[in-house]
Scaffold this active site. Structure first.
Site, PDB file in Angstrom:
ATOM      1  N   GLU A   2      10.153 -13.815 -11.666  1.00 42.45           N
ATOM      2  CA  GLU A   2       9.441 -13.312 -11.281  1.00 42.45           C
ATOM      3  C   GLU A   2       8.347 -12.025 -12.246  1.00 42.45           C
ATOM      4  O   GLU A   2       7.713 -11.871 -12.284  1.00 42.45           O
ATOM      5  CB  GLU A   2       9.580 -12.188 -10.410  1.00 42.45           C
ATOM      6  CG  GLU A   2      10.934 -10.792 -10.574  1.00 42.45           C
ATOM      7  CD  GLU A   2      11.281 -10.440  -8.731  1.00 42.45           C
ATOM      8  OE1 GLU A   2      12.015  -9.735  -9.389  1.00 42.45           O
ATOM      9  OE2 GLU A   2      10.576  -9.471  -8.157  1.00 42.45           O
ATOM     10  N   CYS A   5       1.338  -1.129   0.310  1.00 42.33           N
ATOM     11  CA  CYS A   5       0.235   0.016   0.002  1.00 42.33           C
ATOM     12  C   CYS A   5       1.260   1.430   0.213  1.00 42.33           C
ATOM     13  O   CYS A   5       2.257   1.223   0.366  1.00 42.33           O
ATOM     14  CB  CYS A   5      -0.804   0.287   1.495  1.00 42.33           C
ATOM     15  SG  CYS A   5      -2.318  -1.287   1.474  1.00 42.33           S
ATOM     16  N   HIS A  62      21.903 -34.065  -7.331  1.00 39.49           N
ATOM     17  CA  HIS A  62      21.581 -34.809  -6.231  1.00 39.49           C
ATOM     18  C   HIS A  62      20.236 -34.934  -5.855  1.00 39.49           C
ATOM     19  O   HIS A  62      19.500 -34.332  -4.949  1.00 39.49           O
ATOM     20  CB  HIS A  62      21.988 -34.408  -4.827  1.00 39.49           C
ATOM     21  CG  HIS A  62      23.266 -34.267  -4.506  1.00 39.49           C
ATOM     22  ND1 HIS A  62      24.168 -35.527  -4.666  1.00 39.49           N
ATOM     23  CD2 HIS A  62      24.617 -33.785  -4.597  1.00 39.49           C
ATOM     24  CE1 HIS A  62      24.968 -35.406  -4.005  1.00 39.49           C
ATOM     25  NE2 HIS A  62      25.576 -34.069  -4.792  1.00 39.49           N
TER      26      HIS A  62
END
Ligand code: F6R
Length: 603
Positions: free
Chosen positions: A485, A2, A501
């Site tokens: 993003e 905000c 792994h």
């Protein structure tokens, strides 16, 4: 998150309020609104959606007024609807309030106020504030009524409020940013300086538990308890030009392209021409004597910069660890021999401020590494080191990552020299000389324009992986964060040695592996990349031109030769360009990615 804007002046200020809201858009929001006092009453216009839509409805309504408040809302309590948009009003419509933060005791207060017959029209925690203000106006003059209302609140807040018939905006702060702008015959209030920078660079920062009453010709600051507060204004050094796009299509592009300037500022005056230690004014030699361990706390991109800083310190023999601020809990041992470094661009990230509080409670010494002078982190930490990147408007952090890494590397040199009694680095001069050349090297990367073609070649891939080892690892995870993003594509960063792994199971011809090598300890990274290539994945090397990986890679994003401690920064610029061009081809909302906010002021 905000954003608050208020304008207090004698002539009509609606355009200034709307302009302020546009300047706050970058923080992330899903609804917006304003309220103005026009001598006849309080007029409120608000809606879900964009500031542009609000502008249309304001223009249709013809509302005007010299004193007003405005808000961009990023939903926390209740969906982004017209009713939930700020400003919120009391039952009579005589009080209007905008608020950032979270009111922890809103549910109890709402029940009490409803029992008194006050009508609620939204799902927000904020709406209790105008009703409380209304309640206290029954027994008190406006200033005291506002103070009483604020005293009823638990939680975090920056508040701006108006009462019909009063030529004033009432403001209060606890835990959420609020700054006063002192203009020529007018005042502003905002969550951050860019909201009003085009009108004034003279500011006064509110401290926690302070209340302000701002009239067109006068400001009174006091504590919540009512004690007067005297505070002089200060001038911010940011240039209003920096808050515009400057001819670029996107703020992000501009912020990537101007990194030579922001890095020059980060370095300026901090490297002695001949010495073997950095020249950090506020941190002279000996500042960090007695520090036994360093803990970095940060979120997102700042965490990746912090990880880079921790690795540099480890290389110099100092025990250092980077923690995600939201995971830095009371179980982590901290004492007075610990230095806690909070890395935060905005200086307002709630998780990082929470970690800083825990560090202070544990008697650690604290330093904030931040971009914003006057931010909460800068004021709450014992000391602050500014990265001097200038305002960053794109939600995705770019230039500030580079400047953070540079500032942290100088801090690491200072800390390690103090810990060892002398510089522990092999050839610090070689590092400083290359640091001075860094802005030119960044420009070389920017001038090459290779990333766009690579972005096009791999558009449409199933997923995008980024790997690196040592100092290239924070760059790999930062590359993946930036990519996901702004492109909304699946991207992950891995330590190169970790591929075998587990993540190798994800590797296919449709998953390019962006392999960051910096010329440091990364011979094995080439082997790790080949292990993925054998299973069909294309390899894109992000490396110096003559590195062995270019013999095996399918594509290459080159970086100039430099000191191995700095090469990661240049690789990162290539990856920023890669993300940018991919997002641009996909038509994404580059400066304001969906669901994200620039300054995350809730935990
Ligand atoms: C990513 C990004 C965020 C921020 C994070 C911390 O591009 O911008 O991950 O890095 O929210 O913000 P600051 O640095 O302001 O504490």
């Amino acid at each position: 998150m905000c954003g608050i804007i208020a304008r207090i002046g004698a002539d009509d200020g609606v355009d200034r309020l709307l302009g302020g809201l546009e300047r706050l858009e970058y923080r992330g929001y899903d609804s917006a609104g304003i309220a103005v006092e026009n001598g006849v009453g309080l007029a409120v216009q608000k809606c879900s959606g964009q500031v542009n839509e609000l502008k249309e409805s304001v223009s249709d309504s013809g509302i005007y007024g010299g004193i007003g408040i405005g808000h961009t809302r990023w939903s926390t309590h209740g969906p982004p609807t017209d009713d939930n948009a700020h400003p919120h009003t009391d039952s009579s419509g005589d009080v209007a309030v905008v608020h950032n933060g979270v009111i922890d005791n809103h549910a109890e207060l709402r029940e009490e106020l409803k029992a008194e017959g006050r009508e609620f029209t939204s799902d927000t925690d904020t709406e209790v504030i105008p009703h409380l203000f209304e309640r206290h106006l029954e027994d008190h003059a406006p200033e005291e009524a506002f103070r009483e209302a604020v005293r009823d609140l638990d939680g975090s807040y920056a508040i701006a409020a108006m009462v019909e018939g009063e030529d004033a905006v009432f403001a209060a702060r606890r835990g959420s940013p609020l700054v006063l702008g002192v203009g020529d015959g007018e005042y502003f209030l905002a969550s951050d300086v860019p909201a009003f920078l085009e009108h004034t660079d003279e500011v006064v920062y509110f401290e926690d538990d302070e209340v302000g009453v701002i009239r067109p010709d006068d400001v009174e600051l006091s504590t919540l308890a009512g004690e007067p507060v005297e505070r002089s204004s200060e001038i911010v050094s940011w240039d209003p030009e920096e808050t515009g796009k400057g001819g670029y299509d996107h703020f992000m592009r501009k912020e990537i392209e101007t990194q030579n300037t922001s890095l020059t500022n980060a370095i300026q005056g901090r490297i002695d021409d001949e010495g073997e230690e950095p020249d950090l004014d506020d941190f002279p030699a000996g500042t960090f004597e007695g520090v036994e361990r360093v803990q970095f706390v940060a979120c997102g991109t700042s965490f990746h910069a912090a990880k880079y800083g921790a690795q540099l310190l480890n290389k110099a023999g100092v025990a250092a660890q980077a923690f995600r601020a939201s995971e830095y809990d009371d179980a982590i041992p901290v004492d007075s021999d610990t230095l806690v470094v909070a890395v935060t661009q905005s200086g307002e990230t709630a998780d990082t401020l929470g970690a800083l509080d825990r560090a202070t409670a544990g008697r650690a010494r604290t330093v904030a590494v931040t971009n914003v002078v006057g931010s909460s982190a800068a004021r709450e930490a014992d000391d602050a080191l500014f990265i001097r990147a200038g305002p960053e408007i794109g939600v995705a952090a770019t230039k500030t990552f580079s400047s953070q890494v540079v500032a942290l590397s100088l801090l690491a040199h200072r800390i390690s020299a103090d810990a060892a009694g002398d510089s522990p680095w092999d050839d610090p001069r070689a590092y400083y000389d290359e640091l001075k050349r860094l802005p030119d090297h960044v420009q070389t990367v920017l001038d090459r324009e290779i990333a766009e073609g690579v972005a096009d070649d791999y558009l449409g891939s199933d997923a995008f992986f980024f790997i690196g080892r040592g100092l290239a690892y924070p760059v790999a995870i930062e590359g993946a964060l930036k990519f996901k993003e702004i492109t909304y594509e699946h991207a992950e960063g891995f330590a190169a040695g970790e591929l075998k792994h587990g993540p190798l199971a994800l590797v296919t011809p449709q998953t390019p592996i962006f392999t960051v090598v910096t010329g440091g300890e990364d011979e094995t990274t080439v082997t790790n990349a080949q292990e993925a290539q054998t299973r069909g994945a294309p390899i894109v090397a992000v490396s110096p031109a003559d590195h062995r990986i270019t013999d095996v890679a399918d594509a290459h994003l080159p970086i100039p030769d430099t000191h191995p401690d700095l090469a990661g920064l240049l690789a990162n610029v290539q990856l920023q360009l890669l993300s940018y061009h991919t997002a641009d081809s996909l038509g994404r909302s580059i400066d304001k990615p969906r669901n994200l906010a620039k300054s995350v002021t809730v935990e």
